[in-house]
Scaffold this motif. Structure first.
Motif, mmCIF file in Angstrom:
data_model
loop_
_atom_site.group_PDB
_atom_site.id
_atom_site.type_symbol
_atom_site.label_atom_id
_atom_site.label_comp_id
_atom_site.label_asym_id
_atom_site.label_seq_id
_atom_site.Cartn_x
_atom_site.Cartn_y
_atom_site.Cartn_z
ATOM 1 N N ARG A 232 0.821 -1.213 0.000
ATOM 2 C CA ARG A 232 0.000 0.000 0.000
ATOM 3 C C ARG A 232 0.856 1.265 0.000
ATOM 4 O O ARG A 232 0.367 2.351 -0.323
ATOM 5 C CB ARG A 232 -0.944 -0.019 1.197
ATOM 6 C CG ARG A 232 -2.109 -0.988 1.020
ATOM 7 C CD ARG A 232 -3.144 -0.809 2.099
ATOM 8 N NE ARG A 232 -2.753 -1.468 3.339
ATOM 9 C CZ ARG A 232 -3.031 -2.736 3.636
ATOM 10 N NH1 ARG A 232 -3.687 -3.492 2.753
ATOM 11 N NH2 ARG A 232 -2.666 -3.263 4.781
ATOM 12 N N GLN A 233 2.130 1.128 0.345
ATOM 13 C CA GLN A 233 3.038 2.277 0.365
ATOM 14 C C GLN A 233 3.833 2.406 -0.933
ATOM 15 O O GLN A 233 4.603 3.353 -1.088
ATOM 16 C CB GLN A 233 3.991 2.164 1.555
ATOM 17 C CG GLN A 233 3.281 2.241 2.911
ATOM 18 C CD GLN A 233 4.219 1.991 4.061
ATOM 19 O OE1 GLN A 233 4.641 0.863 4.321
ATOM 20 N NE2 GLN A 233 4.588 3.051 4.761
ATOM 21 N N ALA A 234 3.652 1.468 -1.843
ATOM 22 C CA ALA A 234 4.334 1.557 -3.138
ATOM 23 C C ALA A 234 3.652 2.614 -3.994
ATOM 24 O O ALA A 234 2.421 2.677 -4.069
ATOM 25 C CB ALA A 234 4.312 0.205 -3.845
ATOM 26 N N THR A 235 4.463 3.450 -4.630
ATOM 27 C CA THR A 235 3.910 4.560 -5.413
ATOM 28 C C THR A 235 4.194 4.444 -6.905
ATOM 29 O O THR A 235 3.595 5.167 -7.703
ATOM 30 C CB THR A 235 4.470 5.895 -4.907
ATOM 31 O OG1 THR A 235 5.911 5.881 -4.997
ATOM 32 C CG2 THR A 235 4.067 6.142 -3.464
ATOM 33 N N GLY A 236 5.104 3.557 -7.303
ATOM 34 C CA GLY A 236 5.412 3.418 -8.718
ATOM 35 C C GLY A 236 6.288 2.214 -8.973
ATOM 36 O O GLY A 236 6.997 1.745 -8.079
ATOM 37 N N HIS A 237 6.206 1.703 -10.199
ATOM 38 C CA HIS A 237 6.997 0.530 -10.584
ATOM 39 C C HIS A 237 7.267 0.603 -12.083
ATOM 40 O O HIS A 237 6.390 0.989 -12.856
ATOM 41 C CB HIS A 237 6.237 -0.758 -10.247
ATOM 42 C CG HIS A 237 6.896 -2.010 -10.743
ATOM 43 N ND1 HIS A 237 7.840 -2.702 -10.008
ATOM 44 C CD2 HIS A 237 6.767 -2.683 -11.920
ATOM 45 C CE1 HIS A 237 8.254 -3.741 -10.711
ATOM 46 N NE2 HIS A 237 7.617 -3.752 -11.868
ATOM 47 N N ARG A 238 8.475 0.249 -12.469
ATOM 48 C CA ARG A 238 8.812 0.271 -13.897
ATOM 49 C C ARG A 238 9.857 -0.791 -14.200
ATOM 50 O O ARG A 238 10.563 -1.269 -13.315
ATOM 51 C CB ARG A 238 9.341 1.649 -14.307
ATOM 52 C CG ARG A 238 10.642 2.052 -13.633
ATOM 53 C CD ARG A 238 11.015 3.501 -13.959
ATOM 54 N NE ARG A 238 12.269 3.908 -13.334
ATOM 55 C CZ ARG A 238 12.385 4.367 -12.092
ATOM 56 N NH1 ARG A 238 11.298 4.459 -11.327
ATOM 57 N NH2 ARG A 238 13.555 4.742 -11.598
ATOM 58 N N PHE A 239 9.939 -1.164 -15.480
ATOM 59 C CA PHE A 239 11.033 -2.012 -15.945
ATOM 60 C C PHE A 239 11.850 -1.205 -16.946
ATOM 61 O O PHE A 239 11.312 -0.431 -17.724
ATOM 62 C CB PHE A 239 10.535 -3.340 -16.517
ATOM 63 C CG PHE A 239 9.536 -3.240 -17.643
ATOM 64 C CD1 PHE A 239 9.914 -3.562 -18.943
ATOM 65 C CD2 PHE A 239 8.221 -2.871 -17.409
ATOM 66 C CE1 PHE A 239 8.994 -3.495 -19.989
ATOM 67 C CE2 PHE A 239 7.294 -2.804 -18.449
ATOM 68 C CZ PHE A 239 7.694 -3.109 -19.734
ATOM 69 N N VAL A 240 13.165 -1.387 -16.877
ATOM 70 C CA VAL A 240 14.095 -0.530 -17.609
ATOM 71 C C VAL A 240 14.580 -1.310 -18.833
ATOM 72 O O VAL A 240 15.680 -1.860 -18.863
ATOM 73 C CB VAL A 240 15.269 -0.087 -16.712
ATOM 74 C CG1 VAL A 240 16.106 0.964 -17.425
ATOM 75 C CG2 VAL A 240 14.740 0.458 -15.385
ATOM 76 N N GLU A 241 13.730 -1.360 -19.856
ATOM 77 C CA GLU A 241 13.972 -2.263 -20.976
ATOM 78 C C GLU A 241 15.146 -1.851 -21.846
ATOM 79 O O GLU A 241 15.745 -2.688 -22.528
ATOM 80 C CB GLU A 241 12.703 -2.385 -21.826
ATOM 81 C CG GLU A 241 12.805 -3.460 -22.891
ATOM 82 C CD GLU A 241 11.503 -3.654 -23.647
ATOM 83 O OE1 GLU A 241 11.563 -4.138 -24.781
ATOM 84 O OE2 GLU A 241 10.430 -3.319 -23.111
ATOM 85 N N GLU A 242 15.519 -0.580 -21.825
ATOM 86 C CA GLU A 242 16.591 -0.144 -22.728
ATOM 87 C C GLU A 242 17.915 -0.852 -22.455
ATOM 88 O O GLU A 242 18.750 -0.966 -23.347
ATOM 89 C CB GLU A 242 16.780 1.368 -22.661
ATOM 90 C CG GLU A 242 17.133 1.920 -21.303
ATOM 91 C CD GLU A 242 15.920 2.494 -20.589
ATOM 92 O OE1 GLU A 242 16.098 3.454 -19.819
ATOM 93 O OE2 GLU A 242 14.814 1.964 -20.803
ATOM 94 N N THR A 243 18.114 -1.367 -21.237
ATOM 95 C CA THR A 243 19.382 -2.046 -20.949
ATOM 96 C C THR A 243 19.572 -3.281 -21.821
ATOM 97 O O THR A 243 20.697 -3.688 -22.088
ATOM 98 C CB THR A 243 19.468 -2.461 -19.475
ATOM 99 O OG1 THR A 243 18.460 -3.451 -19.197
ATOM 100 C CG2 THR A 243 19.278 -1.273 -18.548
ATOM 101 N N ARG A 244 18.456 -3.864 -22.275
ATOM 102 C CA ARG A 244 18.548 -5.090 -23.078
ATOM 103 C C ARG A 244 19.100 -4.801 -24.475
ATOM 104 O O ARG A 244 19.544 -5.724 -25.168
ATOM 105 C CB ARG A 244 17.166 -5.750 -23.162
ATOM 106 C CG ARG A 244 17.160 -7.150 -23.757
ATOM 107 C CD ARG A 244 17.993 -8.126 -22.932
ATOM 108 N NE ARG A 244 18.007 -9.446 -23.523
ATOM 109 C CZ ARG A 244 18.786 -9.816 -24.534
ATOM 110 N NH1 ARG A 244 19.612 -8.947 -25.082
ATOM 111 N NH2 ARG A 244 18.732 -11.044 -24.996
ATOM 112 N N ARG A 245 19.107 -3.514 -24.850
ATOM 113 C CA ARG A 245 19.625 -3.129 -26.156
ATOM 114 C C ARG A 245 21.040 -2.563 -26.082
ATOM 115 O O ARG A 245 21.599 -2.162 -27.099
ATOM 116 C CB ARG A 245 18.675 -2.108 -26.800
ATOM 117 C CG ARG A 245 17.305 -2.709 -27.143
ATOM 118 C CD ARG A 245 16.435 -1.723 -27.904
ATOM 119 N NE ARG A 245 15.896 -0.688 -27.044
ATOM 120 C CZ ARG A 245 14.743 -0.788 -26.361
ATOM 121 N NH1 ARG A 245 14.030 -1.907 -26.433
ATOM 122 N NH2 ARG A 245 14.312 0.205 -25.609
#
Length: 261
Positions: A232-245
């Motif tokens: 409930r305290q999490a405010t955002g989440h992302r995956f950093v796909e550019e590293t795969r390139r």
């Protein structure tokens, strides 16, 4: 605000420049690495400390596996579980000082190529690992973040072709069921799917061969799971796909979650 990242780096010494780049660009407070593939004395501790990540918990072994958690914030190491019961370095747990938050960094076994316990002992070891983790999770009573390479893509939309992968290790029903028991044991909240709801694309791994062919044959093998109160305290989440390139990349990409703690 607290930011935590996880990444299967597939050799930290080979890709230390990429680690430093991610730390510079994404600026997490804590980074959990899996598959560091080195012993503790070989870990590039100084390069990370020079960037401010002076607090480090490294559980390594020669040439294979291994996990490490590095942080700009003080923490204390609290556990190293051997859920496979064979001495492999696949877990380290830390408590972030002043927050009460526990961060559990795990590298669940891949399980070999044949999804049959009798024909492939590695597959049985993976299932046993998950069952032992479920028993451990059942007794947790503190705000906990469980992160790492789980080597299981649980949902149909977590792979590029559900029907084609039903008999492929990482997406078989028996693995999905075992991971589900782990999830139920503590009521974990899958932050990847809380912030990027199914069936939105949310892959974290592509084989070197398929990505090179520019086919989006991905799987969501990496996860960040939170205790219900912490979620409930999490405010955002992302995956950093550019590293795969990037040049000579890991086959996994980092995940990052922010918390309002």
């Amino acid at each position: 605000m607290l930011s935590i990242a996880t990444w299967n780096i597939n050799s930290v010494r080979l890709r230390i420049d990429q680690v430093l780049r991610v730390l510079s660009e994404q600026a997490p407070d804590v980074l959990c690495l899996q598959e560091i593939k080195c012993q503790e004395h070989q870990f590039p501790a100084q390069a990370l400390a020079d960037l401010g990540y002076v607090h480090q918990a490294v559980h390594g072994q020669k040439g294979y596996h291994g996990v490490a958690t590095v942080s700009r914030l003080p923490f204390r190491e609290i556990s190293r579980h051997d859920w496979q019961d064979n001495g492999e370095a696949r877990h380290v747990g830390v408590e972030i000082e002043g927050s009460g938050l526990v961060v559990e960094n795990v590298y669940i076994p891949a399980g070999g190529d044949v999804p049959d316990r009798e024909a492939n002992p590695k597959f049985g070891q993976k299932l046993d690992f998950l069952e032992r983790m479920a028993r451990w999770a059942d007794s947790l009573d503190r705000p906990t973040l469980l992160v790492g390479d789980f080597n299981v893509a649980p949902l149909e939309c977590d792979v590029y072709d559900h029907k084609a992968l039903l008999k492929v290790v990482s997406h078989t029903p028996v693995e999905v069921e075992a991971l589900g028991r782990l999830g139920d044991a503590h009521g974990w909240v899958d932050l990847g799917r809380r912030f990027i709801p199914a069936p939105e694309r949310n892959y974290s791994w592509w084989s070197y061969r398929s990505y090179w062919r520019q086919k989006d044959q991905g799987r969501r093998l990496d996860h960040m799971w939170a205790s219900p109160d912490l979620a409930r305290q999490a405010t955002g989440h992302r995956f950093v796909e550019e590293t795969r390139r990037w040049d000579s990349p890991s086959d996994h990409v980092p995940l990052v979650t922010e918390f309002d703690l």
